[in-house]
Design a protein around this motif. Structure first.
Motif, mmCIF file in Angstrom:
data_model
loop_
_atom_site.group_PDB
_atom_site.id
_atom_site.type_symbol
_atom_site.label_atom_id
_atom_site.label_comp_id
_atom_site.label_asym_id
_atom_site.label_seq_id
_atom_site.Cartn_x
_atom_site.Cartn_y
_atom_site.Cartn_z
ATOM 1 N N ALA A 15 48.640 40.468 53.339
ATOM 2 C CA ALA A 15 48.774 40.102 51.929
ATOM 3 C C ALA A 15 48.067 41.152 51.079
ATOM 4 C CB ALA A 15 48.174 38.727 51.677
ATOM 5 N N GLU A 16 48.779 41.722 50.128
ATOM 6 C CA GLU A 16 48.213 42.724 49.232
ATOM 7 C C GLU A 16 48.739 42.510 47.820
ATOM 8 O OE1 GLU A 16 45.901 44.795 49.811
ATOM 9 O OE2 GLU A 16 45.848 45.033 51.992
ATOM 10 N N LEU A 17 47.882 42.734 46.847
ATOM 11 C CA LEU A 17 48.300 42.764 45.452
ATOM 12 C C LEU A 17 48.648 44.196 45.072
ATOM 13 C CD1 LEU A 17 45.722 40.345 43.767
ATOM 14 C CD2 LEU A 17 48.113 39.894 44.325
ATOM 15 N N PRO A 18 49.305 44.410 43.923
ATOM 16 C CA PRO A 18 49.650 45.773 43.519
ATOM 17 C C PRO A 18 48.418 46.680 43.497
ATOM 18 C CG PRO A 18 50.772 44.193 42.115
ATOM 19 C CD PRO A 18 49.825 43.406 42.967
ATOM 20 N N GLY A 19 48.537 47.815 44.127
ATOM 21 C CA GLY A 19 47.423 48.745 44.266
ATOM 22 C C GLY A 19 46.834 48.732 45.664
ATOM 23 N N GLY A 20 46.958 47.606 46.372
ATOM 24 C CA GLY A 20 46.416 47.493 47.723
ATOM 25 C C GLY A 20 47.089 48.405 48.737
ATOM 26 N N PRO A 21 48.431 48.385 48.824
ATOM 27 C CA PRO A 21 49.089 49.279 49.786
ATOM 28 C C PRO A 21 48.791 50.756 49.520
ATOM 29 C CG PRO A 21 50.602 47.558 49.063
ATOM 30 C CD PRO A 21 49.390 47.447 48.193
ATOM 31 N N THR A 46 45.175 35.382 51.713
ATOM 32 C CA THR A 46 46.281 34.428 51.759
ATOM 33 C C THR A 46 47.328 34.880 52.778
ATOM 34 O OG1 THR A 46 47.451 35.567 49.965
ATOM 35 C CG2 THR A 46 45.938 33.781 49.342
ATOM 36 N N ARG A 47 48.314 34.013 53.026
ATOM 37 C CA ARG A 47 49.396 34.368 53.941
ATOM 38 C C ARG A 47 50.248 35.474 53.317
ATOM 39 N NH1 ARG A 47 49.719 28.688 54.585
ATOM 40 N NH2 ARG A 47 51.512 28.616 53.202
ATOM 41 N N PRO A 48 50.658 36.472 54.085
ATOM 42 C CA PRO A 48 51.467 37.558 53.526
ATOM 43 C C PRO A 48 52.867 37.097 53.170
ATOM 44 C CG PRO A 48 51.228 37.809 55.899
ATOM 45 C CD PRO A 48 50.334 36.676 55.504
ATOM 46 N N PRO A 56 29.468 42.913 31.528
ATOM 47 C CA PRO A 56 28.734 43.935 32.267
ATOM 48 C C PRO A 56 29.546 44.430 33.463
ATOM 49 C CG PRO A 56 27.276 42.147 31.666
ATOM 50 C CD PRO A 56 28.663 41.703 31.300
ATOM 51 N N LEU A 57 29.523 45.729 33.684
ATOM 52 C CA LEU A 57 30.412 46.329 34.683
ATOM 53 C C LEU A 57 30.180 45.762 36.078
ATOM 54 C CD1 LEU A 57 32.698 48.389 34.864
ATOM 55 C CD2 LEU A 57 30.987 50.150 35.323
ATOM 56 N N ASP A 58 28.939 45.573 36.461
ATOM 57 C CA ASP A 58 28.649 45.015 37.788
ATOM 58 C C ASP A 58 29.241 43.619 37.935
ATOM 59 O OD1 ASP A 58 27.307 47.299 38.460
ATOM 60 O OD2 ASP A 58 25.292 46.466 38.193
ATOM 61 N N GLU A 59 29.141 42.830 36.863
ATOM 62 C CA GLU A 59 29.696 41.476 36.896
ATOM 63 C C GLU A 59 31.219 41.523 36.974
ATOM 64 O OE1 GLU A 59 29.965 37.520 34.010
ATOM 65 O OE2 GLU A 59 28.481 39.087 33.593
ATOM 66 N N LEU A 60 31.832 42.419 36.191
ATOM 67 C CA LEU A 60 33.291 42.534 36.214
ATOM 68 C C LEU A 60 33.777 42.928 37.606
ATOM 69 C CD1 LEU A 60 35.573 44.098 33.556
ATOM 70 C CD2 LEU A 60 35.776 44.874 35.909
ATOM 71 N N LYS A 61 33.122 43.915 38.208
ATOM 72 C CA LYS A 61 33.546 44.368 39.535
ATOM 73 C C LYS A 61 33.342 43.283 40.585
ATOM 74 C CE LYS A 61 33.171 49.358 38.960
ATOM 75 N NZ LYS A 61 32.590 50.619 39.493
ATOM 76 N N ALA A 62 32.252 42.532 40.468
ATOM 77 C CA ALA A 62 32.004 41.440 41.407
ATOM 78 C C ALA A 62 33.075 40.360 41.271
ATOM 79 C CB ALA A 62 30.611 40.846 41.182
ATOM 80 N N GLU A 63 33.449 40.043 40.044
ATOM 81 C CA GLU A 63 34.491 39.045 39.818
ATOM 82 C C GLU A 63 35.848 39.537 40.335
ATOM 83 O OE1 GLU A 63 34.504 35.720 38.345
ATOM 84 O OE2 GLU A 63 32.561 36.137 39.261
ATOM 85 N N MET A 64 36.151 40.810 40.100
ATOM 86 C CA MET A 64 37.398 41.368 40.616
ATOM 87 C C MET A 64 37.405 41.381 42.146
ATOM 88 S SD MET A 64 39.653 42.033 38.340
ATOM 89 C CE MET A 64 40.720 43.055 39.363
ATOM 90 N N ASP A 65 36.272 41.707 42.763
ATOM 91 C CA ASP A 65 36.192 41.691 44.228
ATOM 92 C C ASP A 65 36.403 40.290 44.775
ATOM 93 O OD1 ASP A 65 35.807 44.388 44.400
ATOM 94 O OD2 ASP A 65 33.693 44.301 44.945
ATOM 95 N N ARG A 66 35.817 39.298 44.099
ATOM 96 C CA ARG A 66 36.004 37.911 44.538
ATOM 97 C C ARG A 66 37.471 37.537 44.491
ATOM 98 N NH1 ARG A 66 37.228 33.627 42.081
ATOM 99 N NH2 ARG A 66 36.938 34.576 40.030
ATOM 100 N N TYR A 67 38.122 37.846 43.358
ATOM 101 C CA TYR A 67 39.542 37.511 43.198
ATOM 102 C C TYR A 67 40.389 38.252 44.229
ATOM 103 C CZ TYR A 67 44.238 37.687 41.205
ATOM 104 O OH TYR A 67 45.594 37.629 41.034
ATOM 105 N N MET A 68 40.141 39.557 44.378
ATOM 106 C CA MET A 68 40.950 40.354 45.294
ATOM 107 C C MET A 68 40.771 39.905 46.746
ATOM 108 S SD MET A 68 42.781 42.544 43.647
ATOM 109 C CE MET A 68 43.202 43.737 44.915
ATOM 110 N N SER A 69 39.545 39.633 47.153
ATOM 111 C CA SER A 69 39.316 39.222 48.539
ATOM 112 C C SER A 69 39.988 37.884 48.819
ATOM 113 C CB SER A 69 37.818 39.150 48.840
ATOM 114 O OG SER A 69 37.178 38.194 48.014
#
Length: 331
Positions: free
Chosen positions: A279-285, A270-272, A252-265
């Motif tokens: 600290a940023e993953l690809p797409g963050g900057p 973490t330390r940069p 479910p899209l809401d669940e996927l986005k919530a899981e992605m937000d958890r992972y991304m946050s």
């Protein structure tokens, strides 16, 4: 990596987009294709990807006006199934069939879960994230690669095949920035001492490089003789492979986005990396750049301003640059 220019002026995105549209239309392209160039190049600038934004416009416009890139191609689907397409670009800019094809793939993925296409017989398609981002904006996962046609020399070392073919993935998130790696595969110049100590690194790069060359090149059909000089009058030396997946087909899209937000946050907490302040993953900057540039204007460096001014003068198109000299920045 792309870095902001050190000196130049800031231009509102809508002003810059209007200029790009006017330039391409004056060079002879159809209005719809000029608008696609404006949208894609300005969106790229907004994300801070200087190398593949409006900086490329003068080169594209020169090739069009020199008769090397078809300004009014007849783009056509040469093969199609329910979820796949092969699109011929008729010697025009690669942005056009890839943009249209990606929108088709998004609609099909929403209906069937997945869709994919190849494009061929066209010039440069720009950065690969131009197309994966179209998909992520519609809550889809996407993959895009491209390759230029070149002949393999038997005298080359096998590592010479690690070329600068582009590759991008995208995965949507909720409140956090989407994950959007966008990279060139030829990212590790050969160094004998480093190779002796870390051969696996070079072979991993080679393995990654094969993906766009096979999918966006061989499978896309760019090596067909009719697309190469002297049979073709155009610089139709590039192809692409683009795949789109409906994210909601996996959970479910809401669940996927919530899981992605958890992972991304968690990742962004973490330390940069050494030398960086966050600290940023690809797409963050790119996500951060887009917020700043949409608000304050896109920074255009002096060298790129000069190039745009020169091609605009040749095409007899007025630029807005003088009106924004008050936004000038310098070290």
């Amino acid at each position: 990596m792309n870095t902001p220019p050190k000196s130049g002026i800031r231009i509102p995105p809508d002003e810059l987009e209007a200029l790009i549209i006017a330039l391409f239309e004056k060079a002879g392209t159809a209005r719809i294709h000029a608008e696609i160039m404006g949208q894609l190049l300005i969106q790229t600038d907004l994300r801070g990807i200087v190398s593949h934004g409006t900086q490329k416009a003068p080169e594209y416009l020169r090739l069009i006006t020199q008769g090397r890139v078809n300004p009014r191609p007849s783009i056509r689907v040469v093969h199609e199934t329910t979820t796949t397409r092969v699109i011929d670009g008729d010697g025009g800019m690669g942005h056009w069939p890839c943009y249209e094809g990606t929108h088709w793939a998004i609609a099909r993925a929403k209906e069937h879960g997945t869709a994919a296409l190849t494009t061929r017989n066209h010039f440069h398609f720009g950065g690969a994230s131009k197309y994966t981002r179209l998909a992520v904006e519609q809550d889809c996962i996407a993959f895009a690669v491209s390759c230029h046609r070149y002949q393999i020399n038997p005298e080359w070392d096998i590592l010479d095949l690690s070329r600068n073919s582009p590759l991008s993935f995208s995965v949507p998130a909720g409140e956090q920035p989407p994950v959007v790696p966008d990279m060139s595969m030829g990212f590790l110049p050969y160094d004998k001492d480093f190779f002796d100590r870390h051969p696996a690194a070079y072979f991993k790069v080679l393995g990654l490089s094969v993906i766009p060359q096979v999918l966006g090149g061989v499978i896309a059909g760019i090596h067909k003789q009719e697309f190469a000089p002297p049979q073709s009058p155009w610089e139709s030396n590039q192809g692409s492979f683009i795949a789109v997946f409906d994210a909601a087909s996996f959970m479910p899209l809401d669940e996927l986005k919530a899981e992605m937000d958890r992972y991304m946050s968690q990742a962004r907490a973490t330390r940069p990396a050494p030398g960086y302040d966050r600290a940023e993953l690809p797409g963050g900057p790119e996500w951060l750049c887009q917020q700043e540039y949409a608000r304050d204007g896109i920074p255009i460096g002096d060298k790129d301003l000069k190039s745009l001014q020169e091609i605009a003068a040749k095409l007899d198109v007025e630029t807005p640059f003088e009106r924004f000299q008050h936004t000038r920045f310098a070290p």
